[in-house]
Design an enzyme around this catalytic site. Sequence first.
Site, mmCIF file in Angstrom:
data_model
loop_
_atom_site.group_PDB
_atom_site.id
_atom_site.type_symbol
_atom_site.label_atom_id
_atom_site.label_comp_id
_atom_site.label_asym_id
_atom_site.label_seq_id
_atom_site.Cartn_x
_atom_site.Cartn_y
_atom_site.Cartn_z
ATOM 1 N N CYS A 126 3.838 -12.742 17.330
ATOM 2 C CA CYS A 126 3.268 -11.473 16.881
ATOM 3 C C CYS A 126 3.219 -11.324 15.362
ATOM 4 O O CYS A 126 2.594 -10.402 14.858
ATOM 5 C CB CYS A 126 4.005 -10.286 17.509
ATOM 6 S SG CYS A 126 5.785 -10.218 17.283
ATOM 7 N N THR A 182 0.995 -4.266 11.928
ATOM 8 C CA THR A 182 1.752 -4.502 10.707
ATOM 9 C C THR A 182 2.960 -5.407 10.922
ATOM 10 O O THR A 182 3.692 -5.251 11.899
ATOM 11 C CB THR A 182 2.187 -3.146 10.086
ATOM 12 O OG1 THR A 182 2.964 -3.357 8.915
ATOM 13 C CG2 THR A 182 2.975 -2.284 11.074
ATOM 14 N N ASP A 238 -4.250 -3.044 8.712
ATOM 15 C CA ASP A 238 -2.913 -3.398 8.253
ATOM 16 C C ASP A 238 -2.322 -2.109 7.666
ATOM 17 O O ASP A 238 -3.054 -1.167 7.366
ATOM 18 C CB ASP A 238 -3.000 -4.514 7.203
ATOM 19 C CG ASP A 238 -1.646 -4.854 6.603
ATOM 20 O OD1 ASP A 238 -0.671 -5.000 7.368
ATOM 21 O OD2 ASP A 238 -1.561 -4.959 5.368
ATOM 22 N N ARG A 239 -1.009 -2.048 7.489
ATOM 23 C CA ARG A 239 -0.387 -0.825 6.981
ATOM 24 C C ARG A 239 -0.136 -0.901 5.476
ATOM 25 O O ARG A 239 -0.828 -0.280 4.688
ATOM 26 C CB ARG A 239 0.929 -0.565 7.739
ATOM 27 C CG ARG A 239 1.455 0.848 7.539
ATOM 28 C CD ARG A 239 2.876 1.006 8.039
ATOM 29 N NE ARG A 239 3.820 0.559 6.999
ATOM 30 C CZ ARG A 239 5.126 0.720 7.061
ATOM 31 N NH1 ARG A 239 5.681 1.275 8.112
ATOM 32 N NH2 ARG A 239 5.902 0.292 6.085
ATOM 33 N N ASP A 240 0.880 -1.683 5.082
ATOM 34 C CA ASP A 240 1.305 -1.713 3.678
ATOM 35 C C ASP A 240 0.218 -2.318 2.800
ATOM 36 O O ASP A 240 -0.235 -3.434 3.032
ATOM 37 C CB ASP A 240 2.603 -2.508 3.530
ATOM 38 C CG ASP A 240 3.750 -1.899 4.337
ATOM 39 O OD1 ASP A 240 3.773 -0.664 4.492
ATOM 40 O OD2 ASP A 240 4.612 -2.660 4.817
ATOM 41 N N LYS A 282 1.707 -11.803 12.011
ATOM 42 C CA LYS A 282 0.455 -12.280 11.433
ATOM 43 C C LYS A 282 0.779 -13.382 10.426
ATOM 44 O O LYS A 282 1.752 -13.251 9.714
ATOM 45 C CB LYS A 282 -0.283 -11.115 10.740
ATOM 46 C CG LYS A 282 -0.739 -10.031 11.701
ATOM 47 C CD LYS A 282 -1.442 -8.869 10.997
ATOM 48 C CE LYS A 282 -0.465 -8.028 10.207
ATOM 49 N NZ LYS A 282 -1.083 -6.836 9.576
ATOM 50 N N HIS A 313 9.907 -9.239 13.511
ATOM 51 C CA HIS A 313 10.555 -10.534 13.284
ATOM 52 C C HIS A 313 10.449 -11.014 11.841
ATOM 53 O O HIS A 313 9.582 -10.571 11.103
ATOM 54 C CB HIS A 313 9.938 -11.578 14.221
ATOM 55 C CG HIS A 313 9.980 -11.163 15.656
ATOM 56 N ND1 HIS A 313 8.849 -10.799 16.350
ATOM 57 C CD2 HIS A 313 11.022 -11.033 16.510
ATOM 58 C CE1 HIS A 313 9.195 -10.465 17.592
ATOM 59 N NE2 HIS A 313 10.500 -10.594 17.712
ATOM 60 N N GLN A 332 6.592 -6.211 9.979
ATOM 61 C CA GLN A 332 7.693 -5.428 9.421
ATOM 62 C C GLN A 332 8.980 -6.260 9.456
ATOM 63 O O GLN A 332 9.950 -5.923 10.132
ATOM 64 C CB GLN A 332 7.838 -4.095 10.178
ATOM 65 C CG GLN A 332 6.690 -3.135 9.928
ATOM 66 C CD GLN A 332 6.586 -2.714 8.471
ATOM 67 O OE1 GLN A 332 7.584 -2.524 7.792
ATOM 68 N NE2 GLN A 332 5.364 -2.568 7.980
#
Length: 178
Positions: free
Chosen positions: A100, A51, A8-10, A102, A92, A53
Amino acid sequence: MNQLLILDRDGVINEDSDHYVKSVDEWIPIPGSIEAIARLSQAGYQVVVATNQSGLARGYFQLDDLVAMHEKMSRLVEAAGGKLEGVFYCPHGPDDGCDCRKPAPGLIDQIERALNCSAKDSFIVGDSLRDLEAGLAKGCRPVLVKTGKGKRTLAKGLPFPDVAVHESLTDFVDHLLR
């Protein structure tokens, strides 16, 4: 080896914000995370980022901003001697009904198609339940880090067994490569 490893990113790679990370200047790596990714890459892992977004759908930032953040992340990883195999994101909002976002596994489906591999038995590292749920839907091995929203996630209790919990991405990588 070339085993897939999904991040994951953030809150895992960069500092998270309840107000969204909206610009390249607000994208600040968690200390040690860039070097941890480089070490994974050097050890033969195919490291990818998956991620959500929704700030795009919400109009908090533009695609150019997101691209700039991901370019910064990739440049830093490359400067540390590593490589990201790809950055996959859901643009989205929570009510858009996409596959898409999560905890839906659609981003992982995209990763499998793009890299022509299976995510089964790969590690997925996240700081929220939805990250882990997306991975579990595809047979991934879930890892929760306590950075970002990880401590909050842990405090609520994990609804499934066999989740490895680590202080940070660096801590997980130290453990994995030991």
